[in-house]
Design an enzyme around this catalytic site. Structure first.
Site, short mmCIF file in Angstrom:
data_model
loop_
_atom_site.label_atom_id
_atom_site.label_comp_id
_atom_site.label_asym_id
_atom_site.label_seq_id
_atom_site.Cartn_x
_atom_site.Cartn_y
_atom_site.Cartn_z
N LYS A 29 0.82 -1.22 0.00
CA LYS A 29 0.00 0.00 0.00
C LYS A 29 0.85 1.27 0.00
CE LYS A 29 -0.69 -0.07 5.01
NZ LYS A 29 -0.01 1.16 5.42
N THR A 30 2.04 1.22 0.65
CA THR A 30 2.87 2.44 0.69
C THR A 30 3.31 2.80 -0.72
OG1 THR A 30 3.60 1.74 2.86
CG2 THR A 30 4.79 3.55 1.89
N ASP A 214 -3.61 7.24 5.02
CA ASP A 214 -3.17 5.85 5.20
C ASP A 214 -3.78 5.31 6.50
OD1 ASP A 214 -1.83 3.49 4.84
OD2 ASP A 214 0.10 4.24 5.55
N GLU A 215 -3.85 4.00 6.63
CA GLU A 215 -4.35 3.33 7.85
C GLU A 215 -5.72 3.90 8.24
OE1 GLU A 215 -2.88 0.81 8.75
OE2 GLU A 215 -0.71 0.97 8.66
N GLN A 245 -7.31 -5.17 9.95
CA GLN A 245 -6.18 -4.78 10.81
C GLN A 245 -6.55 -3.62 11.73
OE1 GLN A 245 -2.05 -5.12 9.18
NE2 GLN A 245 -3.11 -5.12 7.22
N ARG A 603 2.53 -11.05 10.06
CA ARG A 603 3.89 -10.48 10.19
C ARG A 603 4.93 -11.45 9.65
NH1 ARG A 603 2.44 -6.30 9.55
NH2 ARG A 603 0.41 -7.23 9.44
#
Length: 669
Positions: A29-30, A214-215, A245, A603
């Site tokens: 996504k970044t 973002d997020e 998340q 992770r």
């Protein structure tokens, strides 16, 4: 990632209206956000100064800024804003402070400052500060929901809420008099400002032509409204988030904000990023199967081209000691067998208390580790006290430093005295320190209090003069003795030993200042420069510590692991009442705990192991533990269970000794 996949490319190219990018864990996504910023500047003709990208942590904002910097050439990126929500809020307050009734240079209260002020108000109003954390929680959630004190008082449903609302009223009034805000005000005040002043809102809407967030699943009610107001009628924005998340409900985050977008912006386009560039297919299958037990408004399935991968191990251990020993030995033997650096391994847990025993085991086997979320030296109470004294010596206009030290140690100057002083200073447009010995102040204060304030200022002025005329380090040492700080620490510490350690930090800080002065090659550094340098050095070192994945096993909570990835992951304490946490079982909020387990699983890049204990010591008693329900929700065919068979003790001992012998043999090679 050099080339974007078709879904990522679609998200970058779409500028026809509001866009929601549902980005699964590890789906790049970044890259999408950074490439989109470059696309907006280079292909769509939007100048960088009209683009704002927001996220939640300074670290994420720094990383984003650096990555955009490599895509935009020269002047193209000038004026681009990449920051946290709170930074944007702070800039709005800084620029529009006069409309809100603040003097320039307002202070931001941290957790310690807030508690001290609340304690003072409660002592005065209710002659005791019982339940201070609960009241602080009420105030925080009211602010997140944009509820001001009068409304909080009007809607209070019981005596507890009523008390909290009254304290909230005093607290906000005092903060204002101190020319200070707290963390939640950084969002609340800009939203209220925009609601009440259409001209200011229009000015900021013209400044922000395109907004990226973002997020997004971590936004609370006030952050959602801030975004909605900034985009206004233009509707030019991209938000990126993952409802699976969302693990910050306790901080006011609302994953339902993703659903709200569809209602508030009917033309919303949704792009799903489901290809994962991090984990093996087996790890993703486990994550998908687990999270499918939560209700979803948007269905997505992560997939990967990273191969099928190893089985996922579930290890039952006799007790918590055996669990930590097992994890330490596994890491040691893997490190020695494969030559993998220790920083490839992560141990994740639900609560910080689980780390202590694990730390001892790693120390015992001489395995280096890094513990995330420890207290920075400069975040310690005593260091902050002394730094505030130093800051006030250097800059008498620092109201925050003045407020921190005026009652450390106690000088019997209460919050109502300080509130009057703050209001007087604001009227006169001077700092609180400089207002203490003005003639006009005596009209507002009882002579006892104005004398105490004057005494403090004259004493500080004298120290400032001595620093200029003598060796400053010796002056600072005698200042610490003069206020009898050691005795103050003893009165407020749980034991003499704790007080001693804290006093040691004070002397260490003064030595650090001395070293900074001595290392000055040109010989023209003042004590003011040295103090400024020390504050800055702390900030930079903390940032560096976060960024440099230093050699060592990474130990961190599941919450802190979000956004990170590791080749080898151990999730310890997979038991009922640990994960899911007991409070979530009682409150029936299992969904958030499941998302937390999902974050932990995603992770892992290559191998993943869960451990749990059959028995655990709790409050001095040994209790039986049940494996977490989440283990039952994973696909059975992908799990390899260990430790379930009741192997005779002798066989286990032989196995254990054989493993140790293997390790020793490897070390000799």
């Amino acid at each position: 990632m050099s080339r974007l996949n078709p879904r990522q490319q679609e998200a970058v190219n779409y500028v026809g209206g509001p866009l929601l990018v549902l980005a699964g864990a590890g789906s790049g996504k970044t890259s999408v956000i950074t490439r989109k910023i470059a696309h907006l500047v280079q292909q769509c003709g939007i100048r960088a100064q009209h683009i704002v990208a927001m996220t939640f942590t300074n670290k994420a904002a720094r990383e984003m800024k650096e990555r955009v910097g490599t895509l935009l050439k020269g002047a193209e990126g000038r004026g681009l804003t990449v920051c946290t929500f709170h930074n944007l809020g702070m800039n709005i307050i800084r620029k529009e402070g006069a409309r809100l009734g603040y003097k320039p240079g307002f202070s931001i209260f941290d957790d310690g400052d807030i508690k001290a002020l609340l304690s003072d108000i409660m002592q005065k109003e209710y002659s005791g500060d019982d339940g201070i954390d609960e009241i602080k929680g009420y105030i925080g959630s009211w602010k997140n929901d944009l509820i001001l004190p009068p409304e909080a008082l009007e809607n209070a449903r019981n005596p507890k809420e009523q008390t909290a609302a009254i304290v909230y009223m005093h607290y906000q009034r005092t903060l204002k008099a101190y020319n200070a805000v707290d963390f939640d005000d950084l969002i609340l005040l800009p939203v209220k400002l925009f609601q009440e002043h259409a001209d200011i809102l229009e000015k900021w809407q013209n400044k922000v032509r395109y907004l990226l967030v973002d997020e997004y699943q971590d936004t609370n009610a006030s952050q959602y409204l801030l975004v909605k107001m900034l985009v206004g009628m233009r509707n030019q924005f991209t938000v990126v988030g993952d409802d699976d998340q969302s693990i910050y409900a306790w901080r006011g985050a609302r994953p339902e904000n993703l659903m709200l977008l569809k209602e508030d912006f009917p033309s919303l386009k949704v792009v799903m990023l489901e290809q994962n560039y991090r984990s093996t297919s087996r790890i993703l299958k486990c994550a998908n199967t687990l999270i499918a037990n939560n209700p979803h408004a948007f269905e997505k399935q992560l997939w990967s081209e990273m191969g099928h991968g190893d089985e996922i191990r579930v290890i039952r251990c006799k007790n918590e000691d055996a669990e930590c020993e097992r994890v330490a030995m596994e890491i040691l033997s893997l490190h020695l067998r494969t030559d993998r650096p220790y920083s490839d391994f992560a141990i994740l847990y639900r609560g910080n208390y689980q780390a202590k025993l694990m730390e001892l085991k790693l120390q015992h086997h001489q395995i280096p580790y890094r513990l995330s979320g420890g207290t920075s030296f400069f975040a310690r109470q005593e260091v902050k006290d002394l730094m505030a004294y130093f800051r006030l010596l250097v800059n008498p206009d620092d109201d925050n430093a003045f407020l921190r030290v005026i009652n450390v140690p106690r000088r019997e100057i209460g919050s109502s005295t300080l509130e009057k002083l703050g209001n007087y200073a604001t009227e006169r447009k001077i700092s609180m320190y400089n207002a203490t010995d003005e003639m006009g102040l005596s009209a507002h204060l009882d002579s006892r209090y104005s004398e105490r304030l004057q005494r403090f200022k004259h004493w500080m002025d004298k120290i400032r003069q001595q620093c200029a005329e003598n060796e400053p380090i010796a002056v600072l040492r005698s200042m610490v003795m003069d206020i009898d700080y050691e005795n103050w620490l003893r009165q407020n510490a749980s034991s003499d030993k704790v007080a001693e350690a804290r006093m040691g930090n004070v002397w260490f800080l003064i030595d650090a200042l001395k070293n900074t002065l001595e290392r000055d090659e040109d010989g023209d550094m003042t004590i003011e420069d040295a103090i400024g340098k020390l504050v800055l050095r702390d900030m930079l070192e903390r940032q560096q510590e976060e960024e440099e994945g230093a050699e060592g096993v990474q130990m961190l909570t599941l919450h802190a692991s979000k956004g990170l990835e590791f080749p080898y992951v151990f999730i310890i304490g997979m038991e009922e009442e640990i994960l899911p946490h007991r409070s979530s079982i009682e409150a029936d909020t299992i969904e958030e705990e499941r998302r937390l387990a999902y974050v932990g699983i995603t992770r892992a890049r290559q191998t993943l192991a869960f451990t749990f204990a059959a028995k655990r010591k709790q409050y001095g008693e040994i209790i039986d533990c049940s494996p977490s329900r989440f283990l039952d929700e994973l696909p059975a065919e992908d799990l390899a269970w260990e430790g379930l068979e009741d192997t005779p003790v002798e066989v286990k001992a032989v196995r254990g000794n054989a493993a140790l012998a293997d390790i020793r043999a490897m070390m000799k090679k």
